[in-house]
Design an enzyme around this catalytic site. Structure first.
Site, short mmCIF file in Angstrom:
data_model
loop_
_atom_site.label_atom_id
_atom_site.label_comp_id
_atom_site.label_asym_id
_atom_site.label_seq_id
_atom_site.Cartn_x
_atom_site.Cartn_y
_atom_site.Cartn_z
N LYS A 1 40.73 36.84 52.20
CA LYS A 1 40.53 35.88 51.12
C LYS A 1 41.53 34.75 51.26
CE LYS A 1 41.85 36.58 46.67
NZ LYS A 1 42.50 35.35 46.22
N ASP B 1 38.43 31.55 47.87
CA ASP B 1 38.64 31.80 46.44
C ASP B 1 39.26 30.57 45.80
OD1 ASP B 1 39.19 32.97 43.97
OD2 ASP B 1 40.97 34.02 44.70
N LYS C 1 37.86 29.15 42.98
CA LYS C 1 37.55 29.26 41.55
C LYS C 1 37.24 27.89 40.94
CE LYS C 1 40.54 33.28 40.66
NZ LYS C 1 41.39 33.37 41.87
N ASP D 1 34.71 22.72 36.76
CA ASP D 1 34.71 21.27 36.54
C ASP D 1 33.33 20.88 36.00
OD1 ASP D 1 35.31 18.44 36.83
OD2 ASP D 1 36.77 18.99 38.36
N THR E 1 42.09 38.92 35.85
CA THR E 1 42.68 40.24 35.64
C THR E 1 44.13 40.16 35.15
OG1 THR E 1 42.99 40.26 38.03
CG2 THR E 1 41.23 41.63 37.16
N ARG F 1 49.17 41.83 47.32
CA ARG F 1 50.55 42.26 47.56
C ARG F 1 50.72 43.70 48.05
NH1 ARG F 1 51.97 38.97 42.19
NH2 ARG F 1 49.79 39.59 41.91
O1 C5P Z 1 48.54 40.60 45.02
P1 C5P Z 1 47.34 41.04 44.25
O2 C5P Z 1 46.68 42.30 44.78
O3 C5P Z 1 47.60 41.10 42.76
O4 C5P Z 1 46.30 39.84 44.55
C1 C5P Z 1 45.34 39.46 43.69
C2 C5P Z 1 44.54 38.34 44.29
O5 C5P Z 1 43.30 38.31 43.61
C3 C5P Z 1 45.17 36.97 44.13
O6 C5P Z 1 44.87 36.23 45.31
C4 C5P Z 1 44.45 36.36 42.94
O7 C5P Z 1 44.28 34.97 43.05
C5 C5P Z 1 43.10 37.05 43.02
N1 C5P Z 1 42.38 37.18 41.75
C6 C5P Z 1 42.86 37.89 40.67
N2 C5P Z 1 42.15 37.96 39.51
C7 C5P Z 1 40.98 37.41 39.41
C8 C5P Z 1 40.47 36.71 40.52
C9 C5P Z 1 41.20 36.63 41.69
O8 C5P Z 1 43.93 38.48 40.73
N3 C5P Z 1 40.28 37.53 38.30
#
Ligand code: C5P
Length: 233
Positions: A33, A60, A62, A65, A117, A209
């Site tokens: 991603k 991604d 998002k 607009d 999330t 992460r």
């Molecule tokens: O590091 P982690 O596992 O928390 O990564 C979450 C990834 O998912 C980030 O790149 C974040 O932008 C993306 N994301 C998110 N929640 C959403 C959509 C995308 O955490 N609703």
């Protein structure tokens, strides 16, 4: 389903770090991603490089607009040859329909973010929503499906109700994944383990992460995959 179901979030501020991590992983084991940080730093050329290395890419960005702007951005994003792109469902019906019309069906997958999330009920109330995250996710997912998009981004906590209401062909992409022994939630609020995500009906797991900060990212990816296989086999 033998295709990779883990999407590793390359949240880096320059191309070299992203490419170095991608070399440690494999297109057979995961998709990648590219989000706002990496795309802003490295531009479309990072996408080309990762695709050349055999990866399928979820871009991604998002988009959120006015309909015409989102439609044009979606079209350009598809032309980069990416596997999946997304918009914010809260951009509304006209924006979602415009995005759908710009992305031919059965080409790049087009999905919509329901509620991030990182947001809990209090955060939603603060910006004027009286729904719980679960209620709002369900409303926005129905809207997304009615507008003809391929699926949504949601927490795996909401996946069982979405799967039940929206059917088996509606794609559920779930970030906020943490391993059972991982005490760090970072900025995520509505988290699940990889096993719970699969059990709850998630199609693809976005993992950042827990893999990118691991001492051995390939091993972390392998461990997550093995824990998922125990559920699916
Ligand atoms: O590091 P982690 O596992 O928390 O990564 C979450 C990834 O998912 C980030 O790149 C974040 O932008 C993306 N994301 C998110 N929640 C959403 C959509 C995308 O955490 N609703």
């Amino acid at each position: 389903m033998n295709e990779p179901r883990i999407i590793v979030a390359l949240d880096f501020d320059h191309a070299e770090s992203a490419l170095s991590l991608s070399k440690k992983l494999s297109p057979q084991l995961c998709r990648l991603k590219v989000g706002k940080e990496l795309f802003t730093a490295a531009g479309p050329s990072i996408i080309e490089k990762l695709i050349r290395d055999g990866y399928e890419i979820f871009l991604d960005l998002k988009f959120h607009d006015i309909p015409a702007t989102v439609a044009k951005a979606c079209k350009v994003a598809c032309n980069l040859g990416v596997w999946m792109i997304n918009v914010h469902a809260s951009g509304g019906k006209k924006m979602l329909i415009a995005a759908r019309e710009a992305v031919p069906a059965h080409s790049t997958r087009l999905i919509a973010v329901t509620v991030l999330t990182s947001m809990n009920e209090f955060d939603l109330h603060e910006i004027g929503f009286s729904d719980t995250p679960q209620q709002l996710v369900l409303k926005l997912a129905h809207l997304t499906q009615d507008c003809g998009l391929d699926g949504v981004v949601c927490s795996a906590q909401e996946a069982p109700s979405l799967r039940k209401e929206l059917g088996k062909n509606f794609c559920l992409v779930t970030p906020g994944i943490r391993l059972p022994d991982n005490t760090r939630t970072d900025d995520q609020e509505r988290i699940t383990t990889p096993q719970q995500a699969i059990q709850n009906g998630s199609d693809y797991l976005v993992v950042g992460r827990p893999i990118t900060l691991a001492e051995n990212p390939r091993h972390a990816l392998y461990q997550i995959q093995q824990s998922m296989l125990r559920i699916t086999s």
